[in-house]
Design a protein around this motif. Structure first.
Motif, mmCIF file in Angstrom:
data_model
loop_
_atom_site.group_PDB
_atom_site.id
_atom_site.type_symbol
_atom_site.label_atom_id
_atom_site.label_comp_id
_atom_site.label_asym_id
_atom_site.label_seq_id
_atom_site.Cartn_x
_atom_site.Cartn_y
_atom_site.Cartn_z
ATOM 1 N N LEU A 1 25.421 -9.339 107.544
ATOM 2 C CA LEU A 1 25.059 -9.346 108.735
ATOM 3 C C LEU A 1 23.614 -9.970 108.751
ATOM 4 C CD1 LEU A 1 25.713 -5.745 109.965
ATOM 5 C CD2 LEU A 1 27.339 -7.765 110.349
ATOM 6 N N LEU A 2 23.548 -10.917 109.823
ATOM 7 C CA LEU A 2 22.356 -11.872 109.684
ATOM 8 C C LEU A 2 21.937 -12.104 111.335
ATOM 9 C CD1 LEU A 2 24.735 -13.462 107.795
ATOM 10 C CD2 LEU A 2 22.505 -14.176 106.775
ATOM 11 N N ASP A 3 20.611 -11.663 111.515
ATOM 12 C CA ASP A 3 19.941 -11.811 112.665
ATOM 13 C C ASP A 3 18.925 -12.879 113.086
ATOM 14 O OD1 ASP A 3 19.046 -11.267 115.232
ATOM 15 O OD2 ASP A 3 18.532 -9.045 115.050
ATOM 16 N N GLU A 4 19.479 -13.979 113.183
ATOM 17 C CA GLU A 4 18.508 -15.249 113.463
ATOM 18 C C GLU A 4 17.479 -15.503 112.094
ATOM 19 O OE1 GLU A 4 17.492 -16.458 117.442
ATOM 20 O OE2 GLU A 4 17.521 -14.294 117.920
ATOM 21 N N PRO A 5 18.091 -15.532 110.919
ATOM 22 C CA PRO A 5 17.343 -15.504 109.934
ATOM 23 C C PRO A 5 16.390 -16.552 109.747
ATOM 24 C CG PRO A 5 19.496 -15.803 109.268
ATOM 25 C CD PRO A 5 19.530 -15.576 110.491
ATOM 26 N N VAL B 1 22.142 -6.809 105.067
ATOM 27 C CA VAL B 1 21.369 -7.137 106.524
ATOM 28 C C VAL B 1 20.108 -8.057 106.196
ATOM 29 C CG1 VAL B 1 20.258 -6.398 108.734
ATOM 30 C CG2 VAL B 1 22.151 -5.042 107.646
ATOM 31 N N VAL B 2 20.157 -9.052 107.114
ATOM 32 C CA VAL B 2 19.258 -10.247 106.748
ATOM 33 C C VAL B 2 18.518 -10.442 108.296
ATOM 34 C CG1 VAL B 2 18.455 -12.324 106.247
ATOM 35 C CG2 VAL B 2 20.379 -11.309 105.109
ATOM 36 N N PHE B 3 17.243 -9.978 108.316
ATOM 37 C CA PHE B 3 16.434 -10.228 109.694
ATOM 38 C C PHE B 3 15.982 -11.544 109.792
ATOM 39 C CE2 PHE B 3 16.649 -5.595 108.230
ATOM 40 C CZ PHE B 3 17.265 -5.087 109.231
ATOM 41 N N GLN B 4 15.158 -11.521 111.007
ATOM 42 C CA GLN B 4 14.468 -12.647 111.612
ATOM 43 C C GLN B 4 13.219 -13.083 110.288
ATOM 44 O OE1 GLN B 4 13.354 -13.268 115.495
ATOM 45 N NE2 GLN B 4 15.118 -12.129 116.172
#
Length: 272
Positions: free
Chosen positions: A173-177, A96-99
């Motif tokens: 999974l990437l959340d607006e990185p 997982v990669v976050f903002q």
């Protein structure tokens, strides 16, 4: 494409295959008793192994909630989420990669990557080789001994992506990185991420507000309605993904038409 059509489209997919994501009639609510808020659903969606799904919608439509459900950080109120045929396990099912990079600032680049490799169960003897491979993949060769605060924001996000790739799980999974980065750095990292996912063959689910980013990165785009988020558009992207100059791709008529279609769908879904 409606939710039922989306389910039908995924009906022939082997949902037990590594990296395949399946959401069956998923709804998620926050709160208790009479103070509940439905963030997303119902959503029926299948993401086949190896696909790059861009999840687009206005703020508050449930994109990040869906990502957390797929990661296993939360459980759906109703329905089921399966990754590779099983319920997702936090920290194990996906990288997982976050903002924001969420790195350990007191560690070097090497220390951050090695910690991820340790948690991934990689033998100590194999870690230097694996670390070098990961840093090469994201274009950070030679940065191992630098502290997090000594590298740029774009480089920090590259480290975060390398860390997410450390485990040999098939889902990213990437959340607006790239949301907080300048336009030039964002485009460079988009190109890097495109290459990395093509080389590794991992399934990816990428949350974004940007129609341009979604069309450039995605092999498929799903647009969500305003809260509670449901599927408003499910669009396969047929643009070439390998061996293509990015500037030429972004300047093509097909790219412009897809970007306009997605942008219109996002605005219509937010207003509906």
């Amino acid at each position: 494409m409606s939710s039922s059509e989306t389910t039908a489209a995924g009906a022939g997919t082997d949902t037990s295959r590594a990296g395949t994501v399946r959401l069956d009639h998923v709804t998620h609510r926050y709160g208790r008793g009479g103070e509940t808020f439905t963030a997303v659903g119902p959503v029926d969606l299948t993401v086949p192994a190896g696909e790059f799904l861009a999840l687009v919608g206005a703020s508050g439509c449930g994109k990040s909630t869906l990502l957390r459900l797929i990661a296993g950080f939360e459980r759906p109120t109703h329905g089921s989420v399966l990754v590779s045929g099983a319920a997702p396990r936090p920290g194990e099912t996906a990288g997982v990669v976050f903002q924001t990079p969420r790195l350990f600032p007191w560690r070097t680049v090497r220390g951050n990557i090695d910690l991820a490799l340790r948690y991934a169960g990689v033998d100590r003897a194999r870690r230097p080789e694996r670390r070098a491979e990961l840093l090469a993949r994201v274009g950070l060769e030679g940065t191992e001994e630098r502290r997090v605060w000594e590298i740029s924001g774009g480089q920090q996000q590259r480290v975060a992506i390398a860390r997410a790739l450390a485990a040999e799980n098939p889902l990213l999974l990437l959340d607006e990185p790239f949301a907080a980065l300048d336009a030039l750095t964002r485009e460079r990292l988009q190109e890097d991420l495109r290459r990395v996912t093509e080389r590794t063959g991992r399934t990816a689910v990428f949350v974004t507000h940007s129609a341009d980013e979604a069309v450039f990165l995605g092999s498929r785009i799903v647009v969500l309605t305003r809260s509670p988020g449901t599927v408003a558009l499910d669009l396969p992207i047929t643009l070439p993904r390998g061996g293509v100059d990015s500037e030429e791709l972004r300047g093509s008529r097909e790219f412009a038409e897809l970007r306009a279609q997605v942008s219109h769908a996002v605005k219509a879904a937010a207003a509906a």
